[in-house]
Write a protein that holds these residues in place. Structure first.
Motif, PDB file in Angstrom:
ATOM      1  N   SER A   1      -5.168 -12.362   2.178  1.00 38.86           N
ATOM      2  CA  SER A   1      -3.782 -13.343   1.914  1.00 38.86           C
ATOM      3  C   SER A   1      -4.094 -14.361   0.916  1.00 38.86           C
ATOM      4  CB  SER A   1      -3.359 -13.822   3.353  1.00 38.86           C
ATOM      5  OG  SER A   1      -4.309 -14.542   3.814  1.00 38.86           O
TER       6      SER A   1
ATOM      7  N   TYR B   1       3.464  -0.519   2.080  1.00 36.31           N
ATOM      8  CA  TYR B   1       4.692  -1.342   2.690  1.00 36.31           C
ATOM      9  C   TYR B   1       5.369  -2.391   1.758  1.00 36.31           C
ATOM     10  CZ  TYR B   1       7.260  -4.062   6.261  1.00 36.31           C
ATOM     11  OH  TYR B   1       8.195  -4.963   7.082  1.00 36.31           O
ATOM     12  N   ASN B   2       6.801  -2.459   1.813  1.00 37.03           N
ATOM     13  CA  ASN B   2       7.449  -3.063   0.726  1.00 37.03           C
ATOM     14  C   ASN B   2       8.322  -4.179   1.229  1.00 37.03           C
ATOM     15  OD1 ASN B   2       9.634  -1.913   1.918  1.00 37.03           O
ATOM     16  ND2 ASN B   2      10.737  -0.966   0.000  1.00 37.03           N
ATOM     17  N   GLY B   3       7.853  -4.516   2.565  1.00 43.08           N
ATOM     18  CA  GLY B   3       8.540  -5.459   3.412  1.00 43.08           C
ATOM     19  C   GLY B   3       9.794  -5.234   4.263  1.00 43.08           C
ATOM     20  N   GLU B   4      10.123  -3.845   3.982  1.00 42.35           N
ATOM     21  CA  GLU B   4      11.089  -3.277   4.940  1.00 42.35           C
ATOM     22  C   GLU B   4      10.708  -2.072   5.410  1.00 42.35           C
ATOM     23  OE1 GLU B   4      14.669  -3.037   2.537  1.00 42.35           O
ATOM     24  OE2 GLU B   4      15.018  -5.098   2.383  1.00 42.35           O
TER      25      GLU B   4
ATOM     26  N   GLN C   1       1.655 -16.401  12.464  1.00 38.71           N
ATOM     27  CA  GLN C   1       1.424 -15.263  11.471  1.00 38.71           C
ATOM     28  C   GLN C   1       0.687 -14.260  12.225  1.00 38.71           C
ATOM     29  OE1 GLN C   1       0.425 -17.240   7.861  1.00 38.71           O
ATOM     30  NE2 GLN C   1       2.559 -16.923   6.986  1.00 38.71           N
TER      31      GLN C   1
ATOM     32  N   THR D   1       0.684  -3.647   0.209  1.00 38.11           N
ATOM     33  CA  THR D   1       1.988  -4.282   0.142  1.00 38.11           C
ATOM     34  C   THR D   1       2.570  -4.245  -1.221  1.00 38.11           C
ATOM     35  OG1 THR D   1       1.190  -6.513   0.196  1.00 38.11           O
ATOM     36  CG2 THR D   1       1.614  -5.643   2.367  1.00 38.11           C
TER      37      THR D   1
ATOM     38  N   ASN E   1       6.009  -8.633  -3.123  1.00 36.61           N
ATOM     39  CA  ASN E   1       7.282  -9.052  -2.328  1.00 36.61           C
ATOM     40  C   ASN E   1       6.889 -10.307  -1.625  1.00 36.61           C
ATOM     41  OD1 ASN E   1       9.197  -9.809  -0.278  1.00 36.61           O
ATOM     42  ND2 ASN E   1       9.664  -7.685   0.197  1.00 36.61           N
ATOM     43  N   SER E   2       7.685 -11.620  -2.555  1.00 37.85           N
ATOM     44  CA  SER E   2       7.233 -12.930  -1.945  1.00 37.85           C
ATOM     45  C   SER E   2       7.449 -13.284  -0.499  1.00 37.85           C
ATOM     46  CB  SER E   2       7.891 -13.834  -2.960  1.00 37.85           C
ATOM     47  OG  SER E   2       9.295 -13.867  -2.960  1.00 37.85           O
ATOM     48  N   ASP E   3       8.194 -12.395   0.191  1.00 36.28           N
ATOM     49  CA  ASP E   3       8.392 -12.654   1.675  1.00 36.28           C
ATOM     50  C   ASP E   3       7.168 -12.144   2.346  1.00 36.28           C
ATOM     51  OD1 ASP E   3      10.797 -13.592   1.008  1.00 36.28           O
ATOM     52  OD2 ASP E   3      11.872 -11.589   1.489  1.00 36.28           O
ATOM     53  N   LEU E   4       6.394 -11.530   1.968  1.00 37.63           N
ATOM     54  CA  LEU E   4       4.960 -11.108   2.484  1.00 37.63           C
ATOM     55  C   LEU E   4       4.137 -11.677   2.646  1.00 37.63           C
ATOM     56  CD1 LEU E   4       5.068  -7.251   1.417  1.00 37.63           C
ATOM     57  CD2 LEU E   4       5.737  -8.105   3.531  1.00 37.63           C
TER      58      LEU E   4
END
Ligand SMILES: Cc1cc2nc3c(=O)[nH]c(=O)nc-3n(C[C@H](O)[C@H](O)[C@H](O)COP(=O)(O)OP(=O)(O)OC[C@H]3O[C@@H](n4cnc5c(N)ncnc54)[C@H](O)[C@@H]3O)c2cc1C
Ligand SMILES: CC(C)=CCC/C(C)=C/CC/C(C)=C/CSC[C@H](N)C(=O)O
Length: 478
Positions: free
Chosen positions: A382, A94-97, A390, A345, A348-351
């Motif tokens: 994490s 998963y790439n965040g999108e 979360q 993942t 990606n810093s949003d994850l």
């Protein structure tokens, strides 16, 4: 060669897989009469530990073992333990999108998907890892012939020369870029594996990168009942004495022994509850990272050749949740058609998670079983402790969550300079090997090496230490 009388007493600090395997190999080398004390301030097993979810235990730290990890295999056999296959299941990235890659149940479909998206890079990656493992396996031959190394660098050099040792000085990214791997393959396939295994990026050293990629091989296994059973088993098999205390100081002193001769010994000062005690040892092995936050050991009257805060360890939190995953985060497919049991993942810093996957309890022989309400236990890694918000975002419903924070493994930053194994005359350090790669087998290799090194240095067998050309020399020996 002539042997000196064995030492009276040996201390090992730390009862993780490193310390307990050191006890096992020291007993083999020095014989039955030496007294071995093993100090542990928390639980036997250290970074091998389980967490309980509704009456079942799950691995929270070191969980999977490679089929070519021969020390771990030997321990399990010698201790009469049983093994389980590490859970399989389908994997997605998963790439965040969106899911950039999804495994299928069919081998041939997976091959077509991989070749379609990445050409033959997946196959080439496996060949690269196999080549590193081939050289790595030479250590077992050297150790079975009793050869020891005085530094991690010399050990790695003996496995594959300058090129092999050079892997510590290059990032995985630059190594694979040089070998012609594409940005897309590196971002979508390699980076997620580094995130799940070491919580880091492809900027880690190429050797630990190869170790991490070897986790995509088939045949990974674990110990039935929990990997930490190896540690308690080795402790018992080595007939060592467990001291449940925290070591504070190690100081060299001169003591007159029963022979009447003044002898150099180490005084180990430790605390049990509020009580401070001490004891004298001929040889000491430190089997915990020498990092103020992780061991807090001070050396008195001598300066070991090691920086006090030489290595930062990566914060990783293991979270176990029993619940129903909100699959709509990852895929628009209906929940009953999701089918993936692990999601890795990309960087990606949003994850807020590195990975999530269904896990089996340490007692389950086969693939994970859902509980009667149809839910599974999921494990997440994490960087930070997950908040309730979360967890609620990730799960449609859940009835239980447990978290365990770790200082998990070194934060890799090549070029790496590994700490010395010999900290002082008869004082040895095992965990420097983690700067090359941290894994159960690496600690077991360091333990075997330290036991051999201590034995040869005690008996003056310098010809068994740091031998050049071992590979060629042993080629013709059984
Ligand atoms: C989340 C996570 C997942 C992992 N997954 C895997 C995996 O799947 N496969 C794999 O091979 N590896 C894995 N690893 C790495 C592996 O767990 C470690 O490399 C290995 O367990 C290290 O063992 P050790 O004995 O060297 O150190 P530790 O297990 O850290 O043992 C050191 C012991 O020393 C004790 N101690 C420290 N200071 C003192 C003191 N002053 N006095 C007395 N006792 C002291 C500590 O309490 C500890 O028990 C993972 C690690 C983590 C954290
Ligand atoms: C030392 C060699 C040659 C191989 C060891 C390979 C191995 C098992 C490495 C483990 C690396 C590691 C620190 C994994 C952490 S996460 C493991 C697993 N994916 C999990 O979900 O718990």
């Amino acid at each position: 060669a002539e042997l000196r009388a064995p030492p009276d007493k040996i201390a090992i600090i730390g009862a993780g897989i490193g310390g307990t395997s050191a006890a096992y190999y020291l007993r083999q080398k020095f014989g039955k009469d030496v007294k071995i004390d093993l100090f542990e301030r928390e639980e036997v097993g250290g970074r091998l530990a389980t967490m309980m979810v509704q009456g079942q235990d799950y691995e929270a730290g070191g969980s999977v073992i490679h089929p070519l990890n021969l020390h771990m295999k030997r321990f399990v056999k010698d201790l009469g333990l049983s093994t389980v296959q590490a859970s399989g299941g389908l994997l997605g990235i998963y790439n965040g999108e969106t899911l950039v890659f999804e495994e299928s149940n069919w081998f041939i479909i997976n091959m077509i998907k991989l070749v379609w998206r990445y050409g033959f890079q997946s196959l080439r990656m496996h060949m690269w890892v196999e080549d590193v493992l081939d050289k790595f396996m030479r250590i077992y031959r050297y150790q079975s012939h009793d050869y020891a190394f005085s530094s991690v660098e010399k050990l790695l050099h003996a496995l594959g020369g300058d090129e092999f040792l050079g892997m510590l000085n290059r990032t995985l990214l630059e190594t694979l870029q040089k070998a012609g791997f594409s940005e897309k393959f590196l971002n979508e396939m390699i980076a997620p594996v580094m995130r799940v295994n070491y919580g880091q990026s492809t900027d880690i050293n190429a050797f630990v990168g190869a170790v991490s990629l070897s986790c995509s091989d088939s045949g990974l296994w674990a110990v039935e009942g929990g990997n930490k059973l190896v540690c308690s088993g080795l402790l018992q098999a080595s007939k060592s004495n467990l001291i449940s205390g925290s070591v504070m100081y190690i100081e060299e002193k001169t003591k007159t022994k029963h022979t009447g001769n003044p002898t150099k010994v180490y005084e180990v000062v430790y605390q049990i509850g509020t009580e401070t005690r001490s004891d004298f040892y001929d040889i000491v092995l430190v089997a915990t990272p020498l990092n103020r936050k992780m061991s807090g050991i001070t050396f008195l009257n001598f300066h070991p050749p090691i920086e006090e805060f030489h290595q930062y360890y990566q914060n990783i939190v293991t979270t176990l949740v029993k619940g129903e995953l909100n699959t709509s985060i990852f895929s628009s497919r209906p929940i009953d058609k999701f089918g993936l049991s692990t999601v890795l993942t990309t960087d990606n810093s949003d994850l807020f998670i590195n990975s999530i996957g269904i896990v089996s309890s340490v007692r389950e022989k086969e693939n994970p079983e859902p509980s009667t309400d149809g839910t599974y236990v999921w494990k997440m890694f994490s960087q930070e402790t997950l908040t309730k918000a979360q967890i609620v975002k990730l799960f449609l419903s859940y009835d239980y969550a447990v978290k365990k924070p770790w200082l998990a493994y070194p934060r890799y930053k090549p070029p790496e300079k590994c700490p010395s194994i010999i900290l002082h005359d008869r004082l040895y350090y095992l965990n420097g090997i983690e700067c090359a790669a941290s894994a159960m087998e690496m600690s077991a290799i360091a333990a075997h090496n330290a036991a051999l090194l201590a034995y040869h240095r005690w008996n003056g067998h310098t010809d068994m230490i740091d031998q050049d050309g071992l590979y060629e020399k042993l080629k013709t020996e059984l």
